[in-house]
Scaffold this active site. Structure first.
Site, PDB file in Angstrom:
ATOM      1  N   VAL A   1       1.046  -1.017  -0.151  1.00 28.96           N
ATOM      2  CA  VAL A   1       0.604   0.166  -0.296  1.00 28.96           C
ATOM      3  C   VAL A   1       0.861   1.517  -0.120  1.00 28.96           C
ATOM      4  CG1 VAL A   1      -2.292   1.047   1.222  1.00 28.96           C
ATOM      5  CG2 VAL A   1      -2.071  -1.140   1.674  1.00 28.96           C
TER       6      VAL A   1
ATOM      7  N   ARG B   1      10.951  -0.854   7.864  1.00 30.39           N
ATOM      8  CA  ARG B   1      11.342  -2.101   8.896  1.00 30.39           C
ATOM      9  C   ARG B   1      13.286  -2.034   7.977  1.00 30.39           C
ATOM     10  NH1 ARG B   1       8.674  -7.685   8.808  1.00 30.39           N
ATOM     11  NH2 ARG B   1       8.882  -6.819   6.739  1.00 30.39           N
ATOM     12  N   ARG B   2      13.126  -2.390   6.686  1.00 32.10           N
ATOM     13  CA  ARG B   2      14.144  -2.613   6.381  1.00 32.10           C
ATOM     14  C   ARG B   2      15.160  -1.373   5.233  1.00 32.10           C
ATOM     15  NH1 ARG B   2      12.439  -7.681   2.516  1.00 32.10           N
ATOM     16  NH2 ARG B   2      10.700  -5.887   3.138  1.00 32.10           N
TER      17      ARG B   2
ATOM     18  N   LYS C   1      -7.166  -2.337   9.902  1.00 37.88           N
ATOM     19  CA  LYS C   1      -8.238  -2.847  10.560  1.00 37.88           C
ATOM     20  C   LYS C   1      -7.849  -3.515  11.910  1.00 37.88           C
ATOM     21  CE  LYS C   1      -7.183  -6.143   6.847  1.00 37.88           C
ATOM     22  NZ  LYS C   1      -6.762  -5.708   5.911  1.00 37.88           N
TER      23      LYS C   1
ATOM     24  N   ILE D   1     -13.296   0.406  -1.697  1.00 38.00           N
ATOM     25  CA  ILE D   1     -14.569   1.607  -1.738  1.00 38.00           C
ATOM     26  C   ILE D   1     -15.547   2.973  -0.717  1.00 38.00           C
ATOM     27  CG2 ILE D   1     -17.076   0.572  -1.222  1.00 38.00           C
ATOM     28  CD1 ILE D   1     -15.600  -2.331  -3.034  1.00 38.00           C
TER      29      ILE D   1
ATOM     30  N   GLY E   1      -1.637 -14.736  -6.341  1.00 38.58           N
ATOM     31  CA  GLY E   1      -1.180 -13.443  -4.894  1.00 38.58           C
ATOM     32  C   GLY E   1      -2.435 -12.749  -4.651  1.00 38.58           C
TER      33      GLY E   1
ATOM     34  N   LYS F   1     -13.312  -6.004  10.072  1.00 39.41           N
ATOM     35  CA  LYS F   1     -13.755  -5.645   9.269  1.00 39.41           C
ATOM     36  C   LYS F   1     -15.357  -4.829   9.982  1.00 39.41           C
ATOM     37  CE  LYS F   1     -10.536  -5.796   5.041  1.00 39.41           C
ATOM     38  NZ  LYS F   1     -10.997  -6.996   4.335  1.00 39.41           N
TER      39      LYS F   1
ATOM     40  N   GLY G   1      -5.446  -4.266  -2.779  1.00 38.47           N
ATOM     41  CA  GLY G   1      -4.105  -4.269  -3.624  1.00 38.47           C
ATOM     42  C   GLY G   1      -3.737  -2.598  -3.238  1.00 38.47           C
TER      43      GLY G   1
HETATM   44  P1  NDP Z   1       3.649  -4.962   3.590  1.00 38.07           P
HETATM   45  O1  NDP Z   1       3.650  -6.147   4.512  1.00 38.07           O
HETATM   46  O2  NDP Z   1       2.925  -4.820   2.072  1.00 38.07           O
HETATM   47  O3  NDP Z   1       4.024  -3.707   3.776  1.00 38.07           O
HETATM   48  C1  NDP Z   1       4.524  -3.433   5.224  1.00 38.07           C
HETATM   49  C2  NDP Z   1       5.255  -2.450   5.075  1.00 38.07           C
HETATM   50  O4  NDP Z   1       5.610  -1.579   6.371  1.00 38.07           O
HETATM   51  C3  NDP Z   1       6.695  -2.466   5.008  1.00 38.07           C
HETATM   52  O5  NDP Z   1       6.952  -1.521   4.087  1.00 38.07           O
HETATM   53  C4  NDP Z   1       7.726  -2.621   5.773  1.00 38.07           C
HETATM   54  O6  NDP Z   1       9.017  -2.463   5.543  1.00 38.07           O
HETATM   55  C5  NDP Z   1       7.171  -2.359   7.016  1.00 38.07           C
HETATM   56  N1  NDP Z   1       7.357  -1.892   8.206  1.00 38.07           N
HETATM   57  C6  NDP Z   1       6.721  -3.385   8.613  1.00 38.07           C
HETATM   58  N2  NDP Z   1       7.628  -2.822  10.095  1.00 38.07           N
HETATM   59  C7  NDP Z   1       8.162  -1.800  10.625  1.00 38.07           C
HETATM   60  C8  NDP Z   1       8.201  -1.623  11.602  1.00 38.07           C
HETATM   61  N3  NDP Z   1       8.995  -1.591  12.751  1.00 38.07           N
HETATM   62  N4  NDP Z   1       8.499   0.301  11.252  1.00 38.07           N
HETATM   63  C9  NDP Z   1       8.534   1.340  10.209  1.00 38.07           C
HETATM   64  N5  NDP Z   1       7.934   0.239   9.507  1.00 38.07           N
HETATM   65  C10 NDP Z   1       8.081  -1.072   9.130  1.00 38.07           C
HETATM   66  O7  NDP Z   1       1.392  -4.560   3.908  1.00 38.07           O
HETATM   67  P2  NDP Z   1       0.606  -3.795   3.553  1.00 38.07           P
HETATM   68  O8  NDP Z   1       1.158  -2.668   2.891  1.00 38.07           O
HETATM   69  O9  NDP Z   1      -0.239  -4.560   2.207  1.00 38.07           O
HETATM   70  O10 NDP Z   1      -0.604  -3.136   4.414  1.00 38.07           O
HETATM   71  C11 NDP Z   1      -0.284  -1.729   5.220  1.00 38.07           C
HETATM   72  C12 NDP Z   1      -1.619  -2.364   6.067  1.00 38.07           C
HETATM   73  O11 NDP Z   1      -2.616  -1.380   4.999  1.00 38.07           O
HETATM   74  C13 NDP Z   1      -2.399  -3.176   7.088  1.00 38.07           C
HETATM   75  O12 NDP Z   1      -2.337  -2.466   7.964  1.00 38.07           O
HETATM   76  C14 NDP Z   1      -3.574  -3.629   5.882  1.00 38.07           C
HETATM   77  O13 NDP Z   1      -4.207  -4.017   6.631  1.00 38.07           O
HETATM   78  C15 NDP Z   1      -3.692  -2.279   5.409  1.00 38.07           C
HETATM   79  N6  NDP Z   1      -4.926  -3.242   3.997  1.00 38.07           N
HETATM   80  C16 NDP Z   1      -3.390  -3.178   3.052  1.00 38.07           C
HETATM   81  C17 NDP Z   1      -4.462  -4.175   2.319  1.00 38.07           C
HETATM   82  C18 NDP Z   1      -3.698  -4.599   0.364  1.00 38.07           C
HETATM   83  O14 NDP Z   1      -4.105  -4.388  -0.173  1.00 38.07           O
HETATM   84  N7  NDP Z   1      -2.009  -4.757   1.003  1.00 38.07           N
HETATM   85  C19 NDP Z   1      -5.975  -3.560   1.680  1.00 38.07           C
HETATM   86  C20 NDP Z   1      -5.736  -2.945   2.787  1.00 38.07           C
HETATM   87  C21 NDP Z   1      -6.029  -2.104   3.877  1.00 38.07           C
HETATM   88  P3  NDP Z   1      10.367  -3.206   4.961  1.00 38.07           P
HETATM   89  O15 NDP Z   1       9.653  -2.708   2.974  1.00 38.07           O
HETATM   90  O16 NDP Z   1      11.153  -2.591   4.941  1.00 38.07           O
HETATM   91  O17 NDP Z   1       9.690  -4.389   5.074  1.00 38.07           O
HETATM   92  N1  HSE Z   2      -6.656  -9.818   2.757  1.00 33.16           N
HETATM   93  C1  HSE Z   2      -7.628  -9.022   2.697  1.00 33.16           C
HETATM   94  C2  HSE Z   2      -8.501  -9.582   1.299  1.00 33.16           C
HETATM   95  C3  HSE Z   2      -7.003  -7.553   1.761  1.00 33.16           C
HETATM   96  O1  HSE Z   2      -7.964 -10.664   0.760  1.00 33.16           O
HETATM   97  O2  HSE Z   2      -9.290  -9.386   1.051  1.00 33.16           O
HETATM   98  C4  HSE Z   2      -7.879  -6.539   1.950  1.00 33.16           C
HETATM   99  O3  HSE Z   2      -7.775  -5.936   3.699  1.00 33.16           O
END
Ligand code: NDP
Ligand code: HSE
Length: 427
Positions: free
Chosen positions: A13, A44-45, A105, A136, A187, A205, A302
């Site tokens: 995201v 994180r990294r 969430k 949405i 994926g 949710k 996504g």
């Molecule tokens: P990802 O796992 O793809 O990304 C997580 C990010 O957080 C990475 O950039 C990671 O760093 C960073 N991170 C992890 N731990 C730490 C830390 N301790 N300090 C700083 N940065 C940290 O997650 P998503 O993008 O998929 O999801 C993010 C949020 O969005 C979640 O709450 C998820 O539930 C929500 N969400 C996601 C959706 C989706 O489709 N993916 C849809 C709706 C909500 P690094 O890059 O270095 O690993």
């Molecule tokens: N894992 C969730 C899904 C991502 O499949 O809808 C969105 O929260």
């Protein structure tokens, strides 16, 4: 003037938030009235190659809390997820008067009221449109557009992974394991799909939706949760024979001073608007007193779709900030009780492997009757040791149904209770 943004997280995201901010820069400046600038990006990294991300690499840091606390940061976007340390980052930002946008969430469903209180204490905005159903527009319609109405029920598909799996099982006749494998290859399902297939994601949710729809406090522990791992190809086929499809439903409803929230697979008639929501799509069906029935549909996950919701919130909080508007948190004035799952009324599809002998049907029917569960239809297929008896009930409570099933499983003539699934909507 420039508004400064701290981005915490730059994964699926977060990286799309960066891209969208870059691509929409001119329009966003016009819509907000001043430019938005990224002050820093916490990950994180720290040393990881971020590819072609259109951002200065020197903005990356691994010190998220330090970034949140920087004096020049006005707005914090948290897209990391999980409970800690996200809770600390968000509450720290809010108490310092910085607006927060989050897609988290899990945290909102566990401790939403504490976050809301921190927002009130700090006089800051807390927006989280991306937390439910990705792209949405749903939470702001619930908390703003429908604020003059009374919502009775929200019935939805808010998990794309499980909707994809059940859609494939319906389309191809595949079993759960095969459809899950396909979802992973594409994926949709994560490396560890537990949060999706066991209903944890949808339960979080459900808590957020129920809280906003009914202006009350519902946490994830109030939500009944059942995953889709036990749904079989036979259930899908049996649903089809009844003119139904199996969907991963999330149902929040209010009846007087009581609310219930539940997540489980269920059969719904093909004519129901949610029945045609297939693949990884999400949809939310709202039943309101004056507005009637409303349906919200689109991509529930996504990077880019979710970033769209994050940026919508960003424009809103940035405009509020520019206007010096007093933050208006969602209203939580109705102290409604939670209905235990055992008291929830619905209908059931019960499939039994039985011996095809005289008197078996009467025996089974007497167990239903003894527990006050009225049978609507009974269908038998197969003969001898292969016989399957499928009963669909009229409305009964979950507790009545559980005791009925327990007693049925003890009958000599019932070799196995093959499945029990709820049936929603008129069939
Ligand atoms: P990802 O796992 O793809 O990304 C997580 C990010 O957080 C990475 O950039 C990671 O760093 C960073 N991170 C992890 N731990 C730490 C830390 N301790 N300090 C700083 N940065 C940290 O997650 P998503 O993008 O998929 O999801 C993010 C949020 O969005 C979640 O709450 C998820 O539930 C929500 N969400 C996601 C959706 C989706 O489709 N993916 C849809 C709706 C909500 P690094 O890059 O270095 O690993
Ligand atoms: N894992 C969730 C899904 C991502 O499949 O809808 C969105 O929260």
């Amino acid at each position: 003037m420039t508004m400064k943004l701290a981005l915490i997280g730059c994964g699926t995201v977060g990286s799309e938030v960066v891209r969208l901010l870059h691509r929409q820069e001119t329009d966003l400046t016009s819509r907000i009235g001043e430019p938005i600038e990224i002050a820093g990006i916490a990950v994180r990294r720290g040393g990881r190659d971020r590819g072609d991300l259109p951002v200065d690499p020197s903005l990356f840091t691994t010190d998220a809390l330090g970034l949140v606390n920087r004096d020049d940061v006005d707005i914090v976007v948290e897209v990391v997820g999980g409970i800690e340390p996200a809770r600390e980052w968000i509450t720290t930002a809010l108490r310092a008067g910085k607006a927060v946008i989050t897609a988290n969430k899990a945290l909102l469903a566990e401790d939403g009221s504490a976050l809301a209180q921190a927002a009130v204490d700090g006089g800051a905005d807390l927006y989280y449109e991306a937390a439910v159903a990705g792209a949405i527009p749903l939470l702001r319609p619930l908390r703003e557009s429908l604020h003059g109405d009374t919502i009775h029920r929200v019935i939805s598909i808010v998990n794309g992974t499980t909707n994809y799996i059940l859609s494939r099982m319906t389309e191809t006749g595949a079993g759960f394991a095969e459809a899950l494998e396909e979802a992973s290859a594409l994926g949709y399902a994560e490396a560890d799909p537990t949060a999706d297939v066991e209903g944890f994601d949808a339960a979080a949710k459900a808590a957020i939706l129920a809280s906003l729809a009914f202006h009350t406090r519902v946490t994830v522990t109030d939500v009944y949760r059942e995953g889709i791992t036990e749904v079989s190809a036979a259930d899908i086929a049996s649903a089809a024979e009844m003119g139904c499809v199996v969907k991963p439903l999330c149902i929040a409803s209010r009846d007087g001073d009581v609310v219930s929230a539940r997540v489980h697979p269920a059969m719904i008639p093909r004519e129901h608007p949610l029945a045609s929501v297939n693949g990884a799509y999400n949809a939310v069906f709202v039943e309101a007193e004056a507005a009637g029935r409303l349906m919200f549909y689109g991509a529930g996950a996504g990077g880019a779709p979710t970033a769209s919701a994050v940026l919508g919130d960003l424009v809103a909080v940035a405009r509020n900030r520019r206007a010096g508007a007093t933050p208006m948190p969602p209203t939580v004035y109705a102290d409604l009780a939670i209905r235990p799952m055992g008291d929830v009324l619905t209908r059931y599809h019960v499939s039994l492997d039985v011996d095809d002998e005289p008197g078996v049907l009467a025996e089974v029917a007497s167990v239903f009757a003894a527990h006050g569960v009225s049978m609507r239809t009974v269908r038998q297929s197969g003969r001898g040791h292969e016989a399957v008896l499928v009963a669909v009930t009229h409305t009964a409570t979950d507790a009545q149904l559980s005791t009925t099933v327990d007693q049925l499983s003890k009958l000599d003539s019932v070799r196995r209770v093959a499945s029990v699934m709820r049936v929603e909507g008129e069939v």
